[in-house]
Design a protein around this motif. Sequence first.
Motif, short mmCIF file in Angstrom:
data_model
loop_
_atom_site.label_atom_id
_atom_site.label_comp_id
_atom_site.label_asym_id
_atom_site.label_seq_id
_atom_site.Cartn_x
_atom_site.Cartn_y
_atom_site.Cartn_z
N PHE A 78 18.82 -5.39 29.14
CA PHE A 78 19.53 -4.50 28.22
C PHE A 78 21.03 -4.78 28.14
O PHE A 78 21.68 -4.47 27.14
N PRO A 81 22.71 -8.07 25.06
CA PRO A 81 23.38 -8.03 23.74
C PRO A 81 24.82 -7.58 23.84
O PRO A 81 25.69 -8.11 23.13
N LEU A 82 25.11 -6.64 24.75
CA LEU A 82 26.49 -6.17 24.92
C LEU A 82 27.37 -7.31 25.43
O LEU A 82 28.51 -7.50 24.98
N MET A 84 26.87 -10.47 24.91
CA MET A 84 27.06 -11.44 23.82
C MET A 84 28.21 -11.02 22.91
O MET A 84 29.00 -11.84 22.44
N ILE A 221 10.88 2.43 30.21
CA ILE A 221 12.23 2.95 30.42
C ILE A 221 12.24 3.97 31.56
O ILE A 221 11.44 4.91 31.55
N PHE A 223 14.88 6.52 33.10
CA PHE A 223 16.22 7.09 32.86
C PHE A 223 16.91 7.55 34.14
O PHE A 223 18.06 7.94 34.10
N LEU A 233 17.25 2.07 33.44
CA LEU A 233 18.05 1.88 32.22
C LEU A 233 19.51 1.58 32.58
O LEU A 233 20.15 0.71 31.99
N LEU A 237 21.66 -1.69 31.93
CA LEU A 237 22.80 -1.66 31.01
C LEU A 237 24.11 -2.04 31.70
O LEU A 237 24.89 -2.83 31.17
N ILE A 279 15.67 -9.92 23.83
CA ILE A 279 14.87 -8.78 24.28
C ILE A 279 13.49 -8.78 23.60
O ILE A 279 12.48 -8.65 24.29
N LEU B 34 24.12 -5.75 16.56
CA LEU B 34 23.53 -6.00 17.88
C LEU B 34 23.38 -4.70 18.68
O LEU B 34 22.33 -4.46 19.29
N ILE B 35 24.43 -3.89 18.65
CA ILE B 35 24.39 -2.63 19.42
C ILE B 35 23.34 -1.69 18.82
O ILE B 35 22.58 -1.05 19.55
N LEU B 38 19.88 -2.91 19.85
CA LEU B 38 19.63 -2.55 21.25
C LEU B 38 19.23 -1.07 21.38
O LEU B 38 18.24 -0.74 22.05
N ILE B 41 15.74 -0.56 20.08
CA ILE B 41 14.71 -1.06 21.01
C ILE B 41 14.49 -0.06 22.15
O ILE B 41 13.35 0.24 22.50
N ILE B 42 15.60 0.48 22.69
CA ILE B 42 15.47 1.44 23.80
C ILE B 42 14.71 2.69 23.32
O ILE B 42 13.78 3.16 23.99
N SER B 46 10.99 3.91 24.59
CA SER B 46 10.80 5.26 25.14
C SER B 46 9.68 5.98 24.39
O SER B 46 8.84 6.65 24.99
N THR B 49 6.35 4.57 25.38
CA THR B 49 5.99 5.07 26.72
C THR B 49 5.37 6.46 26.61
O THR B 49 4.36 6.75 27.25
#
Lengths: 589, 53
Positions: A78, A81-82, A84, A221, A223, A233, A237, A279, B34-35, B38, B41-42, B46, B49
């Motif tokens: 996760f 991307p940040l 990059m 995930i 948390f 997570l 991150l 990802i 990109l953010i 992301l 995707i999260i 979730s 799940t």
Amino acid sequence: MRALDWIVLIAFLVFIALYGLWRGRRTRTAEGYLLAGRSLRWHTVLFSVMATQASAITFLSTPGQAYADGMRFIQFYFGLPLAMVVLSVTVVPLFHRLKVYTAYEYLEQRFDGRVRTLAAALFLIQRGLAAGLTIYAPALIFATILGWDIFWMNLIFGGVVVLYTASGGTRAVSHTQTVQVLIIFTGMMLACYMLLHLLPGPVGLLDAARLAGKLGKLESIDFSFNLQSRYTLWSGLIGGFFLQLSYFGTDQSQVQRYLTGRSVTHSRMGLLFNGLLKIPMQIFILFLGVLVFVFYQFTAPPLFFNTGQVAAIRQTPQAAAYAGLEQQHAALQVEKQAAIGGLLEAMHRKDTAAAGIAEAGLKRTSSKMQAVRESAINLLADHHPGMDRKDTNYVFLTFLVNYLPVGLLGLVIAAIVAAAMGSTAAELNALASTTTVDFYRRVRRRQTQTTAAVAGSGRSGSNDSAAAPAGAQASAAEERRTVRFSRAATIFWGFFAVLFADYASRLGSLIEAVNILGSLFYGTILGIFLTAFYMPRVNGREVFRAALAAEALVLACFLLSDISFLWYNVVGCLAVMGLGRMQSLFRRP
Amino acid sequence: MNAGDPLREHAQLVNAGDEKPLVFKKWRSWYMLLIAVLAAIILLLSWITQVFR
């Protein structure tokens, strides 16, 4: 493997070697050899970056991890991307405009030669050992499942990589990586198709997902904020962000990939697309593992996937006890299949009460099977005390070997070998570049300057018109000498990696310790670079001392605490920056 | 910040002569994309799940 599989695999190896040699021909200058003349387009940069990060272990081990532990591992990526985004804003334009060959070259411009040498030496130690493991780890798995000889495998695969990497340099590496990524994607798509095809008739993708979800394999995930838990997570991150920032920003094996971009735009686009695709690609690979798990709900899995250990125990007096456990396991598998049938039927009828009963029965049977498996592992461990109790690395390859049709198996094995070759080639290429640029060239420059000073004092009245062509000739000769040295360095590191891979086969459980070596050094190296970028008041002496202290702190965390390794990157980085800044604040004017 | 300040020199080095990205007009759009991907995707994972539990 049958004859057709061998033909496919050998054809792939020959093709890659020839393609690499062809692509790397006519490379004569140092910039051409080390950075492909800074001429590559963004998609070549992208594939090269992806192939460097994805080794054979990514494709062998990740599905096995999902098989055993579900999709939780995805959280590890996760931060990517940040990272990059941050690298595209800062490092990429900086390195391009400074025209550096290696990341460590920048440190001498910002601090001094000592800091550059420290960072480059840390890289050579850590990456040199990692290159050996990149070759060894898949070789061990192939040797166990397919019975291949580790030494010959290391020699043949390592030899092909060294051949085209030494001959064509970075251009050969980047272009072969593009082909390798395409083969990897094709192989993985075909494996996915076969997995869906091999599920029993009425069970489709949705049923497979439902079943995996009921058995906890789709839980992705977490948390909770728990420093001891390896994948959450927050560790993904925050810790993952620092790790990826360090890997892509300061590890020459990645820096070299995007320095080959023909402009800042091409380098940035390569990295940003990597941030977009990485990802989803990992989700796909993990989902392959989930599908293998679902497949083995309908087909009896081996009691333990590491067939080498099982074959060994069959030669001992405990063979009968092991066979008894296998019979128990098989009987429970029949019971489990009946429970799965009931669960799927209830889910189709939308009968939640019946589904609940079937699910409880399924979980009970699964627990009993797990208990039998634990007994089997204990039996194997009694016979061979130092053995690895995990068999996740062997799950995917066992499935491929047993259920893929002839020809297709050769292609998927070629895809895994392609991944091993791509990452190894980038590592050797980066090790050779760092040895050449950060050590050899500096020594040569010093020697040349000394010689020129002596010669200059001896011919102070000579004719200048003859000096220009002589200077150009000397420069061309120096370029050729640098390329020759880089080739020799690639061959040296190739031999070192193959020899270490052979030695690693005798290290046993120490392999895991060597594998986390990266996280022990990445934080410190990243801290040096971030101090260079964002703390202009900190000088070379201060950052050097801070780096040594931070490294000691990371090692103390590793030895004395149970903090998950992803957090070492944060600790090392912040310690360098904090200690560096403190020294600069208290510095005497 | 004074001229000759290392931080200023660094900022100039990073920002001077910035090149145009592909598809979008500004690099910032790529970073936002990109953010956003992301985050999506999260959220999607979730949701999966929860749905398949």
